[in-house]
Enzyme design. Structure first.
Site, PDB file in Angstrom:
ATOM      1  N   PRO A   2       0.785  -1.218   0.000  1.00 15.59           N
ATOM      2  CA  PRO A   2       0.000   0.000   0.000  1.00 15.59           C
ATOM      3  C   PRO A   2       0.821   1.275   0.000  1.00 15.59           C
ATOM      4  CG  PRO A   2      -0.089  -1.093   2.134  1.00 15.59           C
ATOM      5  CD  PRO A   2       0.900  -1.809   1.316  1.00 15.59           C
ATOM      6  N   GLU A   3       0.482   2.152  -0.911  1.00 12.27           N
ATOM      7  CA  GLU A   3       0.950   3.533  -0.852  1.00 12.27           C
ATOM      8  C   GLU A   3      -0.265   4.378  -0.476  1.00 12.27           C
ATOM      9  OE1 GLU A   3       3.448   4.907  -4.041  1.00 12.27           O
ATOM     10  OE2 GLU A   3       4.152   2.879  -4.453  1.00 12.27           O
ATOM     11  N   HIS A  93      -2.208 -15.588   8.384  1.00 11.87           N
ATOM     12  CA  HIS A  93      -1.596 -14.261   8.506  1.00 11.87           C
ATOM     13  C   HIS A  93      -2.569 -13.186   8.985  1.00 11.87           C
ATOM     14  CE1 HIS A  93       1.916 -16.015   6.775  1.00 11.87           C
ATOM     15  NE2 HIS A  93       1.288 -16.301   5.652  1.00 11.87           N
ATOM     16  N   ARG A 112       4.242 -10.663   5.512  1.00 13.23           N
ATOM     17  CA  ARG A 112       5.643 -10.337   5.792  1.00 13.23           C
ATOM     18  C   ARG A 112       5.846  -9.685   7.140  1.00 13.23           C
ATOM     19  NH1 ARG A 112       8.002  -7.763   0.282  1.00 13.23           N
ATOM     20  NH2 ARG A 112       9.985  -7.948   1.365  1.00 13.23           N
TER      21      ARG A 112
END
Length: 280
Positions: A2-3, A93, A112
Site C-alpha cells: 500500500p501507498e 496471517h 511479511r
DNA sequence: CGGCAAACCTGCGAGC
DNA sequence: TGCTCGCAGGTTTGCC
C-alpha cells in the site's frame, strides 16, 4: 503493497462499518509485527466507540470517543479484510481481528509482518515518533510547488530518492514516484536540489494528479471500496510506466527498437521505471 | 549530516 | 512436478 491511494481506499472502506460503532472484541493473534503490538492495545480498544476513521500519510487512524487513537501501517504486504457476521475462522496471517458490536469483523492480514499498530492519546498524535518527522501530506493544503522546492533545496541525492524520504512528502512510495516523475517529464536521476521553480510546480501538480486518479480508481471500480472477498484498498491499477520495462512509452511515439522504450534502473536499491526521451 | 546497503519476513513467478 | 533464485508497493539501522 500500500501507498497513499491504497491506504485512502482502505480508510474509505472502513468508515461505513466502523464510524459510530462499538468495538466489541480485539483478538491479537500474533503480536510480533515489525514493532511488537503494545500489550494494552486490545484493552484500550474493547468496548470503545469509534468517532472517526482517517488517514495520515500511509497510516490508518481509528479515533475513539475515549480520546485514544489506534494507528496502523500496512508495511509492504499488509491488507485489511471486512468479514460479515459468522465468518470463516481467521487464516494464518490474520494477525489482528476486530469484532464490532454488530458482529462484523475487520482483519489485519500481513504475511511479511512489516506492518505495525500502535495506540496513543489523540491529542498527542502530532508528537508521536511516527508522525513528528513526516512532511506535508500531498493531498493537503501544505503541499504545493514552493513547499516542495523548499524541501528539496540543497539536497544532493537524486529526485527519486528524495521523494522516497517521508520528511519531504509523506505518503509517496516506489510506484507513484515513478508515475509522478513520468507525468511531470522529470528524470528520476535529476539532482533533487535542482528541482526548483517551475519544475517543482510541475512535479507537485503531477503528484497530486497521479494520486487523485489512483484514489478515484479505487472508489469507482469497486462497490463501496470493498471487493467480493471483503478485501479493502486494492483495485485494478493502470500505471503508465511502473512495471512496464521494455514496453513503448505511453507519452511519446518513439521507436522502441531505437530507444528501448520504458527503462528500469535501480536507485537507492529500489526499481525506478522511466522514459529517457520524455523525462529530462 | 548524507548516502547507501542490509535487515526485518513471506510468497510468488520464472527458469531449470 | 519440484527446486532455487530473484524480486516485491516500506521503514529503520548501522556503517562508511
Amino acid at each position: 503493497m500500500p501507498e497513499l491511494p491504497e491506504v485512502e481506499t482502505v480508510v474509505r472502506g472502513l468508515q461505513p462499518v466502523m464510524t459510530g460503532q462499538t468495538i466489541a472484541k480485539v483478538d491479537v493473534r500474533r503480536p510480533d509485527l515489525r514493532i511488537p503490538i503494545p500489550k494494552d492495545f486490545a484493552r484500550r480498544l474493547e468496548g470503545q466507540q469509534v468517532a472517526q476513521v482517517r488517514r495520515r500519510a500511509k497510516y490508518v487512524l481509528i479515533e475513539l470517543a475515549s480520546g485514544d487513537t489506534a494507528l496502523a501501517h500496512l508495511g509492504m504486504s499488509g491488507r485489511i479484510f471486512i468479514e460479515p457476521q459468522n465468518p470463516e475462522p481467521p487464516g494464518k496471517h490474520d494477525h489482528i481481528v476486530f469484532t464490532m458490536a454488530d458482529g462484523t469483523q475487520i482483519r489485519l492480514n500481513d504475511p511479511r509482518r512489516f506492518g505495525l499498530v500502535e495506540i496513543d492519546r489523540t491529542d498527542a498524535l502530532d508528537q508521536h515518533r511516527f508522525f513528528v518527522h513526516l512532511g506535508p501530506d500531498p493531498t493537503g493544503n501544505g503541499f504545493n510547488g514552493p513547499a516542495l522546492a523548499a524541501a528539496l533545496k540543497g539536497k544532493k541525492c537524486a529526485i527519486k530518492a528524495a521523494l522516497l524520504d517521508q520528511r519531504v512528502v509523506a505518503g509517496l512510495g516506489n510506484i507513484y514516484i515513478s508515475e509522478a516523475l513520468f507525468e511531470s517529464g522529470i528524470s528520476p536521476k535529476r539532482l533533487a536540489g535542482a528541482v526548483q521553480g517551475s519544475r517543482a510546480e510541475k512535479l507537485a501538480s503531477a503528484v497530486q494528479q497521479v494520486l487523485a486518479r489512483a484514489i478515484a480508481a479505487g472508489g469507482s471500480s469497486l462497490r463501496d471500496y470493498v471487493q467480493p472477498s471483503g478485501e479493502l484498498g486494492y483495485f485494478q491499477h493502470q500505471w503508465a510506466v511502473y512495471g512496464r520495462e521494455g514496453e513503448a512509452c505511453p507519452g511519446c511515439d518513439c521507436d522502441i527498437a531505437r530507444t528501448g522504450g520504458v527503462q528500469r534502473i535501480v536507485q537507492a536499491s529500489r526499481s525506478t521505471f522511466y522514459c529517457s526521451r520524455r523525462q529530462r
